[in-house]
Design a protein around this motif. Structure first.
Motif, mmCIF file in Angstrom:
data_model
loop_
_atom_site.group_PDB
_atom_site.id
_atom_site.type_symbol
_atom_site.label_atom_id
_atom_site.label_comp_id
_atom_site.label_asym_id
_atom_site.label_seq_id
_atom_site.Cartn_x
_atom_site.Cartn_y
_atom_site.Cartn_z
ATOM 1 N N THR A 48 0.845 -1.190 0.000
ATOM 2 C CA THR A 48 0.000 0.000 0.000
ATOM 3 C C THR A 48 0.877 1.234 0.000
ATOM 4 N N SER B 155 -5.838 -1.216 -6.662
ATOM 5 C CA SER B 155 -7.047 -0.573 -6.163
ATOM 6 C C SER B 155 -6.695 0.771 -5.555
ATOM 7 N N ASP C 49 -8.185 3.782 -2.613
ATOM 8 C CA ASP C 49 -9.094 4.141 -1.522
ATOM 9 C C ASP C 49 -9.006 5.650 -1.388
ATOM 10 N N SER D 72 -10.836 7.702 0.175
ATOM 11 C CA SER D 72 -11.104 8.238 1.524
ATOM 12 C C SER D 72 -9.830 8.289 2.361
ATOM 13 N N LYS D 73 -8.896 7.402 2.050
ATOM 14 C CA LYS D 73 -7.623 7.358 2.786
ATOM 15 C C LYS D 73 -6.464 7.916 1.958
#
Lengths: 119, 107
Positions: A21, A70, A72, A74-75
């Protein structure tokens, strides 16, 4: 000024799934495109793939569709999964900002994560 | 796929001297070429994009030239911090490819 920080497991066994990540600091996922690039020890650079903020992706055919990416929003982070790893997947994995989707240059880069595949 | 080659593989240069690094593409990439510098244990750093445009904060001693299939990175007067590996990268199509790199050593 955009900075990238990355994390993930550094030691895997053959057939396991690599998961990394990268978090974007100082910018927004929607401003650019986001790439993964790897470098086997002592060797050159190989582009793995890229993703945009809406989840559209391109990936390197040489990895035989083992790649999943992917985002995210929101993060403010994006992720890489590489399935069925072998020793050939041992490398430093970098996340980077891409400046053009579908073919661009990369700036900046994350610090890199060494992933070792060994039984 | 577009294959990138770089020459020489290793270049030995004295501090203060000029270094000229070459990059060749197997087919035309127009001016869609970038150069990166990588020091041991560090991530690559963008130097040049668009074949000749310096990235933000890159000193003027770094310059890029060329188009089509032949490109050059010139370091006009090598400083101690410039000894590193340099990679070119084409982005003319959706599958970016990097060259194998040129290592610049202290002579």
């Amino acid at each position: 000024q955009v900075q990238l920080q990355q994390w993930g497991a550094g030691l895997l066994k053959p057939s396991e799934t690599l998961a990394l990540t990268c978090i974007v600091d100082g910018g927004s996922l929607s401003d650019s495109y986001w790439a993964w690039i790897r470098q086997p020890p002592g060797k050159g650079l190989e582009w793995i793939g890229e993703i945009n903020h809406s989840g559209s992706t391109n990936d390197n055919p040489s990895l035989k569709r083992r790649v999943t990416m992917s985002v995210d929003t929101s993060k403010n982070q994006f992720s890489l999964k590489l399935t069925s790893v072998t020793a050939a997947d041992t490398a430093v994995y970098y996340c980077a900002r891409g400046l053009r989707f579908g073919g661009g240059w990369f700036d900046p880069w994350g610090p890199g994560t060494l992933v070792t595949v060994s039984s | 796929e577009i294959v990138m080659t770089q020459s020489p593989a290793t270049l030995s240069v004295s501090p203060g001297e000029r270094a000229t690094l070459s990059c060749r593409a197997s087919q035309s990439v127009n001016n869609n070429l970038a150069w990166y510098q990588q020091k041991p244990g560090q991530a690559p750093r963008l130097l040049i994009y668009g074949a000749s445009t310096r990235a933000t904060g890159i000193p003027a001693r770094f310059s890029g030239s060329g188009s089509g299939t032949e490109f050059t990175l010139t370091i006009s007067s090598l400083q101690s911090e410039d000894f590193a590996v340099y990679y070119c990268q084409q982005y003319n199509n959706w599958l970016p490819f990097f060259g194998p790199g040129t290592k610049v050593n202290i002579k």
